[in-house]
Design a protein around this motif. Structure first.
Motif, PDB file in Angstrom:
ATOM      1  N   ALA A   3       0.830  -1.211   0.000  1.00 44.08           N
ATOM      2  CA  ALA A   3       0.000   0.000   0.000  1.00 44.08           C
ATOM      3  C   ALA A   3       0.862   1.258   0.000  1.00 44.08           C
ATOM      4  N   ARG A   4       1.930   1.249   0.765  1.00 47.57           N
ATOM      5  CA  ARG A   4       2.811   2.415   0.804  1.00 47.57           C
ATOM      6  C   ARG A   4       3.525   2.617  -0.530  1.00 47.57           C
ATOM      7  N   MET A   5       3.922   1.521  -1.186  1.00 49.97           N
ATOM      8  CA  MET A   5       4.546   1.651  -2.503  1.00 49.97           C
ATOM      9  C   MET A   5       3.548   2.182  -3.525  1.00 49.97           C
ATOM     10  N   ARG A   6       2.287   1.808  -3.368  1.00 53.63           N
ATOM     11  CA  ARG A   6       1.246   2.298  -4.273  1.00 53.63           C
ATOM     12  C   ARG A   6       1.117   3.819  -4.174  1.00 53.63           C
ATOM     13  N   GLU A   7       1.392   4.364  -3.001  1.00 52.18           N
ATOM     14  CA  GLU A   7       1.254   5.802  -2.765  1.00 52.18           C
ATOM     15  C   GLU A   7       2.588   6.550  -2.827  1.00 52.18           C
ATOM     16  N   ALA A   8       3.673   5.835  -3.081  1.00 54.87           N
ATOM     17  CA  ALA A   8       4.992   6.470  -3.093  1.00 54.87           C
ATOM     18  C   ALA A   8       5.034   7.609  -4.107  1.00 54.87           C
TER      19      ALA A   8
ATOM     20  N   GLY B 224       7.783   9.037  -5.441  1.00 54.88           N
ATOM     21  CA  GLY B 224       8.864   8.996  -6.427  1.00 54.88           C
ATOM     22  C   GLY B 224       9.701   7.745  -6.295  1.00 54.88           C
ATOM     23  N   TRP B 225      10.668   7.606  -7.210  1.00 54.11           N
ATOM     24  CA  TRP B 225      11.464   6.379  -7.277  1.00 54.11           C
ATOM     25  C   TRP B 225      12.316   6.151  -6.039  1.00 54.11           C
ATOM     26  N   ALA B 226      12.806   7.205  -5.424  1.00 52.39           N
ATOM     27  CA  ALA B 226      13.674   7.037  -4.258  1.00 52.39           C
ATOM     28  C   ALA B 226      12.885   6.442  -3.087  1.00 52.39           C
ATOM     29  N   GLU B 227      11.710   6.982  -2.828  1.00 49.02           N
ATOM     30  CA  GLU B 227      10.862   6.450  -1.762  1.00 49.02           C
ATOM     31  C   GLU B 227      10.450   5.015  -2.072  1.00 49.02           C
ATOM     32  N   PHE B 228      10.074   4.765  -3.316  1.00 56.73           N
ATOM     33  CA  PHE B 228       9.643   3.420  -3.710  1.00 56.73           C
ATOM     34  C   PHE B 228      10.763   2.410  -3.488  1.00 56.73           C
ATOM     35  N   HIS B 229      11.981   2.771  -3.859  1.00 57.78           N
ATOM     36  CA  HIS B 229      13.107   1.832  -3.749  1.00 57.78           C
ATOM     37  C   HIS B 229      13.345   1.412  -2.303  1.00 57.78           C
ATOM     38  N   GLU B 230      13.254   2.348  -1.379  1.00 59.15           N
ATOM     39  CA  GLU B 230      13.415   2.003   0.034  1.00 59.15           C
ATOM     40  C   GLU B 230      12.359   0.992   0.475  1.00 59.15           C
ATOM     41  N   LEU B 231      11.116   1.238   0.093  1.00 65.66           N
ATOM     42  CA  LEU B 231      10.024   0.348   0.483  1.00 65.66           C
ATOM     43  C   LEU B 231      10.140  -1.005  -0.216  1.00 65.66           C
ATOM     44  N   ASP B 232      10.566  -0.997  -1.461  1.00 66.52           N
ATOM     45  CA  ASP B 232      10.751  -2.233  -2.219  1.00 66.52           C
ATOM     46  C   ASP B 232      11.786  -3.136  -1.550  1.00 66.52           C
ATOM     47  N   THR B 233      12.879  -2.539  -1.122  1.00 66.55           N
ATOM     48  CA  THR B 233      13.921  -3.304  -0.434  1.00 66.55           C
ATOM     49  C   THR B 233      13.387  -3.911   0.855  1.00 66.55           C
ATOM     50  N   GLU B 234      12.649  -3.120   1.618  1.00 70.83           N
ATOM     51  CA  GLU B 234      12.056  -3.615   2.856  1.00 70.83           C
ATOM     52  C   GLU B 234      11.090  -4.766   2.584  1.00 70.83           C
ATOM     53  N   PHE B 235      10.307  -4.652   1.511  1.00 70.85           N
ATOM     54  CA  PHE B 235       9.346  -5.690   1.162  1.00 70.85           C
ATOM     55  C   PHE B 235      10.049  -7.018   0.873  1.00 70.85           C
ATOM     56  N   HIS B 236      11.045  -6.998   0.028  1.00 72.58           N
ATOM     57  CA  HIS B 236      11.705  -8.238  -0.367  1.00 72.58           C
ATOM     58  C   HIS B 236      12.446  -8.887   0.807  1.00 72.58           C
ATOM     59  N   ARG B 237      13.001  -8.076   1.666  1.00 69.52           N
ATOM     60  CA  ARG B 237      13.635  -8.636   2.863  1.00 69.52           C
ATOM     61  C   ARG B 237      12.598  -9.278   3.783  1.00 69.52           C
ATOM     62  N   ALA B 238      11.421  -8.684   3.864  1.00 70.41           N
ATOM     63  CA  ALA B 238      10.360  -9.244   4.704  1.00 70.41           C
ATOM     64  C   ALA B 238       9.855 -10.569   4.145  1.00 70.41           C
ATOM     65  N   VAL B 239       9.797 -10.688   2.824  1.00 68.04           N
ATOM     66  CA  VAL B 239       9.390 -11.952   2.206  1.00 68.04           C
ATOM     67  C   VAL B 239      10.395 -13.053   2.549  1.00 68.04           C
TER      68      VAL B 239
ATOM     69  N   LEU C  71       7.464   1.163 -11.920  1.00 67.20           N
ATOM     70  CA  LEU C  71       7.486   0.734 -10.527  1.00 67.20           C
ATOM     71  C   LEU C  71       6.086   0.351 -10.050  1.00 67.20           C
ATOM     72  N   ARG C  72       5.068   1.061 -10.496  1.00 69.50           N
ATOM     73  CA  ARG C  72       3.691   0.682 -10.133  1.00 69.50           C
ATOM     74  C   ARG C  72       3.369  -0.715 -10.677  1.00 69.50           C
ATOM     75  N   GLU C  73       3.832  -0.991 -11.884  1.00 73.71           N
ATOM     76  CA  GLU C  73       3.625  -2.311 -12.480  1.00 73.71           C
ATOM     77  C   GLU C  73       4.315  -3.376 -11.637  1.00 73.71           C
ATOM     78  N   SER C  74       5.525  -3.080 -11.200  1.00 78.40           N
ATOM     79  CA  SER C  74       6.258  -4.001 -10.333  1.00 78.40           C
ATOM     80  C   SER C  74       5.501  -4.247  -9.037  1.00 78.40           C
ATOM     81  N   ASN C  75       4.875  -3.205  -8.516  1.00 79.78           N
ATOM     82  CA  ASN C  75       4.155  -3.342  -7.250  1.00 79.78           C
ATOM     83  C   ASN C  75       2.918  -4.217  -7.376  1.00 79.78           C
ATOM     84  N   ARG C  76       2.326  -4.264  -8.559  1.00 84.08           N
ATOM     85  CA  ARG C  76       1.195  -5.177  -8.760  1.00 84.08           C
ATOM     86  C   ARG C  76       1.655  -6.630  -8.628  1.00 84.08           C
ATOM     87  N   GLU C  77       2.874  -6.905  -9.022  1.00 86.38           N
ATOM     88  CA  GLU C  77       3.435  -8.242  -8.835  1.00 86.38           C
ATOM     89  C   GLU C  77       3.677  -8.509  -7.348  1.00 86.38           C
TER      90      GLU C  77
END
Length: 234
Positions: free
Chosen positions: A139-144, A146-161, A192-198
């Motif tokens: 949800a946070r990535m959906r609302e990010a 810009g790319w810098a904010e998204f990248h931080e959240l993306d990294t956190e997501f994959h580590r959590a998985v 990045l939004r497309e990536s977040n749908r995955e």
């Protein structure tokens, strides 16, 4: 490529560049590849620093030098900020060459990540992944903004998985992820939004306890990096 192999790369390729030069190269390469469009406003120095894992003063100096090279513009006043130049020169920043020369290493890192992450996701579906936490990150990535904010959240997501997996495998995955992030470039938010749908589909598979489906989503998600990272855009 083993963890020992990864650790032995410390003096090769882009690792010969200073932190300032890596920022210069990553921003300039993103501009050359059209990932950052002419006139596009860059995030704040602090956001860029967190996304690229460097000090904020390093970002400031790198952007100042890129402005001197004509790659970006610094505008004052209302509506100002740091923007990609309307007509940025091509091949002006020589440090970009170190990234282009690292294509084989990047592809190997992507494959290494694919093997590790698909296995970790498959295991996570049979254990107790933090589904509410993962959904919150999606949800946070959906609302990010810009790319810098998204990248931080993306990294956190994959580590959590990966977190529910065996400790040794998670440690190796962390090393691969960290090495691959050295090559991260800014990307358009539409991609990045497309990536977040995955990401959302992966959480669905984890919540349903479907290990094969989780692994399948990860294989497609990570495998696509061969096309979407700079090695697939040259």
């Amino acid at each position: 490529m083993t963890t020992a192999d990864l650790n032995s790369l410390a003096a090769t390729g882009i690792r010969r560049l200073s932190a300032l030069d890596t920022v210069r190269a990553r921003i300039a390469l993103a501009v050359e590849l059209g990932l950052l469009a002419p006139g596009e406003r860059l995030p704040s120095n602090a956001e860029i620093a967190r996304a690229l894992d460097v000090a904020e003063i390093t970002v400031r100096r790198a952007l100042e030098s890129l402005a001197e090279d004509g790659v970006i513009e610094r505008r004052r006043g209302r509506g100002g900020g740091t923007l990609v130049a309307e007509h940025p020169p091509a091949r002006r920043v020589r440090e970009v060459g170190a990234y282009r020369a690292s294509a084989a290493e990047v592809r190997e890192l992507i494959d290494h990540r694919l093997v590790l992450e698909s296995g970790l996701a498959q295991l996570a579906a049979t254990r107790s992944p933090d589904i509410p936490g993962l959904r919150a990150l999606v949800a946070r990535m959906r609302e990010a903004a810009g790319w810098a904010e998204f990248h931080e959240l993306d990294t956190e997501f994959h580590r959590a998985v990966a977190a529910p997996g065996p400790a040794a495998a998670v440690r190796q995955y962390e090393v691969v992820l960290r090495e691959l992030h050295r090559f991260y470039l800014p990307y358009p938010m539409a991609k990045l939004r497309e990536s977040n749908r995955e990401h959302a589909r992966l959480v669905d598979a984890l919540e349903a306890g479907r290990p094969e489906a989780a692994a399948r989503v990860v294989r497609a998600h990570v495998g696509r990096l061969h096309e979407t990272m700079f090695v697939g855009l040259e």
